[in-house]
Structure formats: C-alpha cells, structure tokens
Motif scaffolding. Sequence first.
Motif: not given
Length: 396
Positions: A286-297
Amino acid sequence: MQKFTLLLLSLVLLAPLGIDLYLPTLPDIALGLNTPVSTVQTTIPLFLLVMGLGQIVAGPLVDNLGRKPVALAGLLLYIVGSVLAATASGWPQFLCARVVQGCAVCCTAVVAFSGVRDRLDGDDAARAYGFLNGALNIVPALAPMLGGFLAEAFGWRAPFWFLTAYAVVIGLLVIFFLPETRPAGTLAVKGIPLRQYWQILRQPRFLAFAFANAGALGMVLTYVSLAPQVLMTEGQLSALQFSIAFGANGFWIMLVSVLVNKMIRKLGRPICLATGSVAMTLGAVMLLGGVLLLPLAWQHHWALYMLPVAVSVAGLAFTVGPATSYALEPYQKQAGVASALAGFIQMAGGASGGLLAMALPLAEKSALALMMVVGAILTGTAWYYSKKVRGTLTAL
C-alpha cells in the motif's frame, strides 16, 4: 493473577513512557539545551539500544538475585535518570540521563517478562505477553498529548518530573504488592552467562521468534522516527493534528491486540504469526503503491502514510505475543537469561535495523516500506518454525 499482570504492566510502561512522553517537546529541548533537534532525536534509538544491551546483564541478575530486588533497582535508576533529564543544563547531562533511563528499563522489562514466564505457559503466556504488548499502545496514544500539555503549561522539563513521580509511585506498589516469582530451581549464574547465551543462540527456533520481534520493532521505530518529518514538515499537520493521528494509531493497535488474544485461544499462535506477516506485506504494498501510482499532488496527504502504517502495525500486534511465548517457552529454569537475550535481540536488533533503514539514501516512505518487508520476512520465518512446535518444549 489480574493484579499481578497489572503490576508487571506498570513496569513495562516505563520504557514507552520514556520515549513517547517527550516527543512533542523535542524542539523545545533542543532550544533549551542549545543543541540541534537532530541531535536530540538520536536519544530515541540510543535509549532502545542501551535497553537492549543492558538486558544481557540484567537477565543473570534477575535469576541470581530475584525479580523484586532487580525491579526496585531499575526503578531507582529510572528516578535518578528522570531527575537528571529534568534538571539538565546542557547536552552532556541530558545524554547521560537518557543512558541511565535506558539502563533502568532494561531491568524492569526483564523482570516483567520473566514474571509472566514464571507463572504461565503456552497459550496463556502468549495471551499475557499479547496483553502487555497490546496495552503498551495506549502510551503512544496518550503520552504525546500528555507530554505536550505538560510542556505547554510548565515547560519542557515537566514531562521528566512526571516520569520521576510515576517511578516513585510504582516503586511503592512493587515494595508492597509484587510477589517474588523466581522458581526455586532457577539455575544460578556467575557473571555474564556466555555459555548459556550461546546454548540458547544455537537454537534456530529461538532465533526465528526473537528476530520476528526485532523486525516488527524495527518497523515501528522507523515509523515513529519518520512520522514528524512526513506528517508535520511535508504533510503540514499541526502539533495537535499530529498527536491525534499518532494517538489514533496507538488505540488501533490496542484494539487489534484484543482480537489477537481471542484468535490465540480459538485458532492458535501459528495463524496469528501468518496473519502478522501478511499484514506487514500488505502495508508495504500500500505504501509503495501510493508513491508510485497516485498523483504527485496527493503524495503529502497524511492518509497515504497512516493507512499503510495502520495495516502494517496490526501485523506487530499479531506477531509479538505468539513470538515471545514461543521464544521463551523452553526455558522455565532460565527465564531471566532467556528473557534478557530475547529482549536484547528485539531492542538492539530493532533499533539497529531502524537506524540502518533511515541512514540509507532512500525517501522516508521507501525506508519504511523496506522495514515492513523485512518484518514480514522475519515473521513469516517464525510462522514456519511455529508449525514444527508440538506440545511443551523441554528445557536445555
């Protein structure tokens, strides 16, 4: 037995109180001592490292002198360390105070976990260890807010005066109400029992369970150390919002610990260890997925840090009780030595792992995800060994 367990809990609480109560006051301490905040922050892993190393010495003392005398000696040291911290006029005195407090809690921690081993076995011991470790999470839930209120009203020294008073009260309770639980057949040791330590360290099962605890602690230490940077500096949370987020996570672990105690009774300890490994793995994904897949904002939103943390620290709750009981189960007549060695591996190993992860050239979330993966692997190894344990193990 309930009164006995609560007394042991009061001893165990000395360690997390010594860490979490002064977290909100770190900038004020740095200003008061004319020392960089980064320097003051090092007292957190240093405290745990001293606590881990000191248990190597405290374990033999607990078996030779008894549980109660060592508990009282630890409380006396804690009072001295707290007074030194509260009256510190410079960085050297404050650093010395934290080392003294670390030495103190290594004594009280060994007494508490040896006491459980003296009275309980098997699943009963696992539930007691789970209760002690689960109840500890009320401290991260409330201590930062209490420390912040005390510091705002009376200055940054107030939390350390609170610790002094707490140790005095617990000392009186120990004097009048804590029984001596050292079994009559406890093996006496001279000096540091290197031979006994080596015998225990040669057991792969013991190492598997002890390092599972170290991995879980290292993951939590990394989360705690990086949380102010991620949530306050990057996430722009206020001190109050930070305390609420930090505290809510503590309550969450406590609730999960209640569930774990029920699962131990109905499904057994191996299932809990497997669940802990899966939870830490899911938290890392979940932590890495949020960093890699979600928008920078979205990257600095508090939820992208705290939701994976909540999943992963649930794995801690599923791991610590079963792993501790499995590690200490064979050593009824060496409970102090075995508890000390398990505590050393957990504290020193967890602190070293967390420091190493934070020292690597990685972003904060990546460093935490790495420790989640390490914790998952070590807990999975413990689950593998737990399937081979049948019945009550015999002592060495």
